[in-house]
Scaffold this active site. Structure first.
Site, short mmCIF file in Angstrom:
data_model
loop_
_atom_site.label_atom_id
_atom_site.label_comp_id
_atom_site.label_asym_id
_atom_site.label_seq_id
_atom_site.Cartn_x
_atom_site.Cartn_y
_atom_site.Cartn_z
CG HIS A 1 -2.04 0.94 1.21
ND1 HIS A 1 -1.88 2.29 1.00
CD2 HIS A 1 -3.38 0.74 1.37
CE1 HIS A 1 -3.07 2.89 1.02
NE2 HIS A 1 -3.99 1.97 1.25
CG HIS B 1 -5.89 6.35 -0.54
ND1 HIS B 1 -6.54 5.15 -0.69
CD2 HIS B 1 -6.23 7.10 -1.64
CE1 HIS B 1 -7.25 5.15 -1.82
NE2 HIS B 1 -7.07 6.32 -2.40
CE1 TYR C 1 -4.04 5.35 6.60
CE2 TYR C 1 -4.70 5.26 4.30
CZ TYR C 1 -5.02 5.35 5.64
OH TYR C 1 -6.34 5.45 6.02
#
Length: 353
Positions: A140, A143, A145
């Site tokens: 990931h 967004h 993070y």
């Protein structure tokens, strides 16, 4: 004090149900690569033996239905709840000492040693996921993070090799990808990006240049990644979840797809419904090897794939129950369609625990 969160038994049913049609690709919720990155109460990790054991039961349940399973792995960085970390005696960190809007605490910048440790934590978590039976992992880097906090110039204000230029801001994501591929094999590795999102301060002024560089560098590695996961401008959580003003609407991912050039499959997400997904694959993305991901409607439709195959309308979701913690409600109380139950008489109705 260390509080370790691990999946609850009700999650086995949730994930197994969403993999009820053989061949479905189920991607987990994001799971932390270390206890430090379990940044909010009840956020899961894939670190301790008990966590791995609990996740392995979920993975087995998905596989028992003939479906595939990827574990999404991340660091939360400054998106963590600083109070939650303080209670556990853990540091609140990011790429730089830049606070997130609405949070009254400034994170500390990761040291060089902490960055190298983060890379290794991604590697070890990926290895744990594969050992637990996962078919692969999705890194990931989206967004707002942790990895995205290094990509975003307004957040990453470092002056060392991990910040400043596009090359330096991209370094951590690329090093994580390279190290994870070396550990578990490229065919088991996917990467998630959100070029146009503004969620959690992730808006970028150099998206085209930044992601052109990232994609080109990933291709240079000559690894056949499982897939590239991309969030369209219409999929910004800030607008979808928090009701914030939508940004970058109308911008497309075409420049990334052109650079990637069908190197491996691409997954796109952006608030699709079955009709719009089919239209996108058949028209806009017809020259590329593209698949469409579903999120919110997969919550409210455990038999989503069956419904799409059979042309059955999707059940609406109930947003207020999305983030209830440790609750059956809004999680396992969405019913299968009557058509599915008729075609699969041995299926367990989700209303029964």
């Amino acid at each position: 004090m260390t509080m370790i969160t691990h999946p609850l038994p009700l999650m086995e049913k949730y994930y197994a149900d969403r993999g009820s049609v053989p061949g479905t690709l189920v991607i987990s919720e994001a799971t932390a690569i270390s206890h430090i990155e379990e940044g909010q109460a009840n956020n899961p990790g894939f670190v301790s033996d008990s966590q791995v054991k609990a996740w392995s039961k979920i993975i087995d349940a998905v596989h028992a239905n003939g479906s595939f399973y990827f574990q999404q792995i991340w660091g939360m960085g400054r998106a963590s709840d600083p109070g939650h970390l303080t209670e556990r005696g853990l540091p609140y960190r990011s790429s730089s000492a830049v606070p997130m809007r609405g949070v009254g605490v400034t994170p500390t910048a990761l040291t060089e040693d902490e960055i190298l440790e983060t890379i290794q934590n991604f590697v070890e978590t990926a290895k744990r996921a594969i050992a637990a039976g996962a078919d692969g992992v999705e890194i990931h880097s989206a967004h707002g993070y942790l990895l995205d906090q290094f990509l975003t110039s307004s957040v990453n204000q470092r002056t060392d090799k991990w910040g400043g230029s596009i090359e330096n801001r991209s370094r951590l994501t690329l090093e994580v990808a390279k190290a994870v591929v070396k550990a578990i094999g490229a065919e088991r590795v996917a990467i998630r990006f959100s070029p146009y999102a503004g969620f959690q301060g992730s808006e970028k002024t150099d998206s085209v240049e930044l992601y052109t560089h990232l994609i080109a560098e990933l291709k240079k590695m000559k690894f056949k990644f499982a897939y590239l996961s991309l969030v369209e401008a219409t999929g910004d959580p800030g607008a979808l979840v928090r009701g914030e003003k939508a940004i970058n609407i109308g911008k497309t991912l075409d420049f990334i797809l052109e650079v990637w050039d069908n190197y491996s499959p691409v997954m796109v997400a952006g608030g699709y419904q079955p009709e719009s997904a089919a239209r996108a694959v058949e028209t806009h993305y017809k020259n590329w090897d593209v698949m469409v991901a579903f999120g919110r409607y997969f919550i409210s439709n455990p038999d989503l794939v069956f419904r799409i195959q059979q042309g059955i309308p999707l059940a609406p979701y109930n947003r207020p129950t999305f983030y209830l913690q440790k609750q059956w409600e809004g999680y396992n109380d969405y019913p299968f369609s009557q058509e599915y139950l008729k075609a699969h008489p041995n299926a367990v109705h989700p209303m029964t625990e």
